[in-house]
Motif scaffolding. Sequence first.
Motif, PDB file in Angstrom:
ATOM      1  N   ASN A   1      13.233  -3.007 -81.458  1.00  0.00           N
ATOM      2  CA  ASN A   1      14.192  -2.017 -80.983  1.00  0.00           C
ATOM      3  C   ASN A   1      15.521  -2.763 -80.894  1.00  0.00           C
ATOM      4  OD1 ASN A   1      15.923  -0.592 -79.180  1.00  0.00           O
ATOM      5  ND2 ASN A   1      14.164   0.632 -78.540  1.00  0.00           N
ATOM      6  N   LEU A   2      16.455  -2.408 -81.759  1.00  0.00           N
ATOM      7  CA  LEU A   2      17.695  -3.185 -81.845  1.00  0.00           C
ATOM      8  C   LEU A   2      18.440  -3.207 -80.519  1.00  0.00           C
ATOM      9  CD1 LEU A   2      18.974  -2.036 -85.358  1.00  0.00           C
ATOM     10  CD2 LEU A   2      17.674  -4.095 -84.791  1.00  0.00           C
ATOM     11  N   ASN A   3      18.484  -2.063 -79.816  1.00  0.00           N
ATOM     12  CA  ASN A   3      19.215  -1.995 -78.542  1.00  0.00           C
ATOM     13  C   ASN A   3      18.606  -2.893 -77.477  1.00  0.00           C
ATOM     14  OD1 ASN A   3      19.225   0.842 -79.897  1.00  0.00           O
ATOM     15  ND2 ASN A   3      21.083   0.810 -78.677  1.00  0.00           N
ATOM     16  N   ILE A   4      17.271  -2.999 -77.474  1.00  0.00           N
ATOM     17  CA  ILE A   4      16.574  -3.666 -76.380  1.00  0.00           C
ATOM     18  C   ILE A   4      16.153  -5.089 -76.736  1.00  0.00           C
ATOM     19  CG2 ILE A   4      14.428  -3.615 -75.019  1.00  0.00           C
ATOM     20  CD1 ILE A   4      14.611  -0.542 -75.130  1.00  0.00           C
ATOM     21  N   ASN A  15      12.018  -2.740 -90.697  1.00  0.00           N
ATOM     22  CA  ASN A  15      11.945  -1.491 -89.944  1.00  0.00           C
ATOM     23  C   ASN A  15      12.478  -1.772 -88.553  1.00  0.00           C
ATOM     24  OD1 ASN A  15       8.975  -1.494 -91.513  1.00  0.00           O
ATOM     25  ND2 ASN A  15      10.209   0.331 -91.728  1.00  0.00           N
ATOM     26  N   ALA A  16      13.296  -0.862 -88.036  1.00  0.00           N
ATOM     27  CA  ALA A  16      13.777  -1.067 -86.668  1.00  0.00           C
ATOM     28  C   ALA A  16      14.153   0.275 -86.054  1.00  0.00           C
ATOM     29  CB  ALA A  16      14.981  -2.008 -86.651  1.00  0.00           C
ATOM     30  N   ALA A  17      14.105   0.293 -84.728  1.00  0.00           N
ATOM     31  CA  ALA A  17      14.522   1.466 -83.971  1.00  0.00           C
ATOM     32  C   ALA A  17      15.894   1.220 -83.359  1.00  0.00           C
ATOM     33  CB  ALA A  17      13.509   1.766 -82.864  1.00  0.00           C
ATOM     34  N   HIS A  18      16.615   2.292 -83.127  1.00  0.00           N
ATOM     35  CA  HIS A  18      17.886   2.158 -82.420  1.00  0.00           C
ATOM     36  C   HIS A  18      18.289   3.488 -81.780  1.00  0.00           C
ATOM     37  CE1 HIS A  18      20.917   3.344 -85.875  1.00  0.00           C
ATOM     38  NE2 HIS A  18      19.983   4.241 -85.706  1.00  0.00           N
ATOM     39  N   ARG A  19      19.307   3.386 -80.964  1.00  0.00           N
ATOM     40  CA  ARG A  19      19.969   4.564 -80.394  1.00  0.00           C
ATOM     41  C   ARG A  19      21.457   4.270 -80.440  1.00  0.00           C
ATOM     42  NH1 ARG A  19      20.268   6.190 -73.940  1.00  0.00           N
ATOM     43  NH2 ARG A  19      21.670   7.967 -74.220  1.00  0.00           N
ATOM     44  N   LEU A  20      22.227   5.253 -80.944  1.00  0.00           N
ATOM     45  CA  LEU A  20      23.676   5.069 -80.983  1.00  0.00           C
ATOM     46  C   LEU A  20      24.290   5.704 -79.748  1.00  0.00           C
ATOM     47  CD1 LEU A  20      24.486   5.802 -84.724  1.00  0.00           C
ATOM     48  CD2 LEU A  20      23.815   3.651 -83.626  1.00  0.00           C
ATOM     49  N   TYR A  21      24.872   4.885 -78.907  1.00  0.00           N
ATOM     50  CA  TYR A  21      25.564   5.404 -77.729  1.00  0.00           C
ATOM     51  C   TYR A  21      26.387   4.282 -77.100  1.00  0.00           C
ATOM     52  CZ  TYR A  21      22.419   3.011 -74.404  1.00  0.00           C
ATOM     53  OH  TYR A  21      21.739   2.060 -73.688  1.00  0.00           O
ATOM     54  N   ARG A  22      27.305   4.688 -76.259  1.00  0.00           N
ATOM     55  CA  ARG A  22      28.079   3.729 -75.476  1.00  0.00           C
ATOM     56  C   ARG A  22      27.671   3.886 -74.024  1.00  0.00           C
ATOM     57  NH1 ARG A  22      32.729   1.204 -77.558  1.00  0.00           N
ATOM     58  NH2 ARG A  22      33.129   0.780 -75.373  1.00  0.00           N
ATOM     59  N   LYS A  23      27.366   2.739 -73.391  1.00  0.00           N
ATOM     60  CA  LYS A  23      26.957   2.788 -71.983  1.00  0.00           C
ATOM     61  C   LYS A  23      28.074   3.312 -71.081  1.00  0.00           C
ATOM     62  CE  LYS A  23      23.906  -1.241 -72.466  1.00  0.00           C
ATOM     63  NZ  LYS A  23      23.785  -2.698 -72.235  1.00  0.00           N
ATOM     64  N   ASP A  24      29.331   3.124 -71.528  1.00  0.00           N
ATOM     65  CA  ASP A  24      30.457   3.506 -70.678  1.00  0.00           C
ATOM     66  C   ASP A  24      30.906   4.957 -70.927  1.00  0.00           C
ATOM     67  OD1 ASP A  24      31.283   2.763 -73.251  1.00  0.00           O
ATOM     68  OD2 ASP A  24      33.242   2.068 -72.565  1.00  0.00           O
ATOM     69  N   ASN A  38      21.917   9.826 -80.700  1.00  0.00           N
ATOM     70  CA  ASN A  38      21.969   9.479 -79.284  1.00  0.00           C
ATOM     71  C   ASN A  38      20.671   9.846 -78.559  1.00  0.00           C
ATOM     72  OD1 ASN A  38      23.097   8.860 -76.663  1.00  0.00           O
ATOM     73  ND2 ASN A  38      23.544  11.026 -76.383  1.00  0.00           N
ATOM     74  N   ASN A  39      19.626  10.204 -79.281  1.00  0.00           N
ATOM     75  CA  ASN A  39      18.322  10.500 -78.660  1.00  0.00           C
ATOM     76  C   ASN A  39      17.918   9.358 -77.729  1.00  0.00           C
ATOM     77  OD1 ASN A  39      15.656  10.934 -78.015  1.00  0.00           O
ATOM     78  ND2 ASN A  39      14.891  10.808 -80.123  1.00  0.00           N
ATOM     79  N   PRO A  40      17.745   9.624 -76.415  1.00  0.00           N
ATOM     80  CA  PRO A  40      17.447   8.525 -75.473  1.00  0.00           C
ATOM     81  C   PRO A  40      16.142   7.804 -75.785  1.00  0.00           C
ATOM     82  CG  PRO A  40      18.073  10.523 -74.293  1.00  0.00           C
ATOM     83  CD  PRO A  40      17.899  10.910 -75.730  1.00  0.00           C
ATOM     84  N   ASN A  41      15.232   8.461 -76.524  1.00  0.00           N
ATOM     85  CA  ASN A  41      13.946   7.820 -76.848  1.00  0.00           C
ATOM     86  C   ASN A  41      13.970   7.065 -78.175  1.00  0.00           C
ATOM     87  OD1 ASN A  41      12.733   8.699 -74.473  1.00  0.00           O
ATOM     88  ND2 ASN A  41      12.226  10.679 -75.377  1.00  0.00           N
ATOM     89  N   PHE A  42      15.173   6.878 -78.726  1.00  0.00           N
ATOM     90  CA  PHE A  42      15.355   6.074 -79.934  1.00  0.00           C
ATOM     91  C   PHE A  42      14.795   6.771 -81.186  1.00  0.00           C
ATOM     92  CE2 PHE A  42      14.954   3.283 -76.234  1.00  0.00           C
ATOM     93  CZ  PHE A  42      16.141   2.594 -76.282  1.00  0.00           C
ATOM     94  N   HIS A  43      15.138   6.244 -82.337  1.00  0.00           N
ATOM     95  CA  HIS A  43      14.575   6.696 -83.618  1.00  0.00           C
ATOM     96  C   HIS A  43      14.620   5.502 -84.564  1.00  0.00           C
ATOM     97  CE1 HIS A  43      18.919   7.173 -84.184  1.00  0.00           C
ATOM     98  NE2 HIS A  43      18.680   6.924 -85.449  1.00  0.00           N
ATOM     99  N   GLY A  44      13.871   5.590 -85.654  1.00  0.00           N
ATOM    100  CA  GLY A  44      13.725   4.427 -86.522  1.00  0.00           C
ATOM    101  C   GLY A  44      14.291   4.624 -87.910  1.00  0.00           C
ATOM    102  N   HIS A  45      14.506   3.502 -88.577  1.00  0.00           N
ATOM    103  CA  HIS A  45      14.947   3.509 -89.974  1.00  0.00           C
ATOM    104  C   HIS A  45      14.182   2.445 -90.746  1.00  0.00           C
ATOM    105  CE1 HIS A  45      18.420   6.157 -89.487  1.00  0.00           C
ATOM    106  NE2 HIS A  45      18.685   5.519 -88.351  1.00  0.00           N
ATOM    107  N   ASN A  46      14.028   2.694 -92.050  1.00  0.00           N
ATOM    108  CA  ASN A  46      13.549   1.673 -92.978  1.00  0.00           C
ATOM    109  C   ASN A  46      14.780   1.058 -93.625  1.00  0.00           C
ATOM    110  OD1 ASN A  46      10.736   2.208 -92.649  1.00  0.00           O
ATOM    111  ND2 ASN A  46      11.050   4.070 -93.859  1.00  0.00           N
ATOM    112  N   TYR A  47      15.257  -0.020 -93.045  1.00  0.00           N
ATOM    113  CA  TYR A  47      16.474  -0.649 -93.554  1.00  0.00           C
ATOM    114  C   TYR A  47      16.154  -1.492 -94.789  1.00  0.00           C
ATOM    115  CZ  TYR A  47      18.804   0.473 -89.120  1.00  0.00           C
ATOM    116  OH  TYR A  47      19.352   1.118 -88.049  1.00  0.00           O
TER     117      TYR A  47
END
Length: 135
Positions: free
Chosen positions: A82-85, A11-20, A34-43
């Motif tokens: 949280n994959l991003n963090i 299980n992990a959370a992520h957000r899809l976005y580019r910082k630039d 791109n929800n700034p508060n992230f969302h999760g998946h059951n991978y």
Amino acid sequence: MVTVSRKAHFNAAHRLYRKDWSFEKNDAVFGKCNNPNFHGHNYELIASVTGEINPETGYVIDMKILKDIIKKEVEDAFDHKNLNIDVPEFENLNPTAENIVVVIYDKIKSKLDSKLDLEVTLYETPRNFVSYSGK
Ligand code: NI
């Protein structure tokens, strides 16, 4: 050549976005992901190792060894993170299913005998999945 496969889960959370990119551009391209508060998946993942059968052991790879590699490289590294963090590989890499499967492939492949081929299939949802075999 024979292919042996093992399934795993995290299980992990992520957000899809580019910082630039601006929020508006990220919103247009990635939408709800791109929800700034992230969302999760059951991978769910399937790691498939292909090689010759070792005539002494009868194995392509000892499943215990494959299980331990997946646990250390994928489950311990990604599960409930949280994959991003939390995961350094995604600090500057958008954690799409495509990029995650390549990262997982590279991590597992580096621990395998170089004579063995690997394919990783990653399910982000039961209906959406991606595969990578190093090509
Ligand atoms: Ni997502």
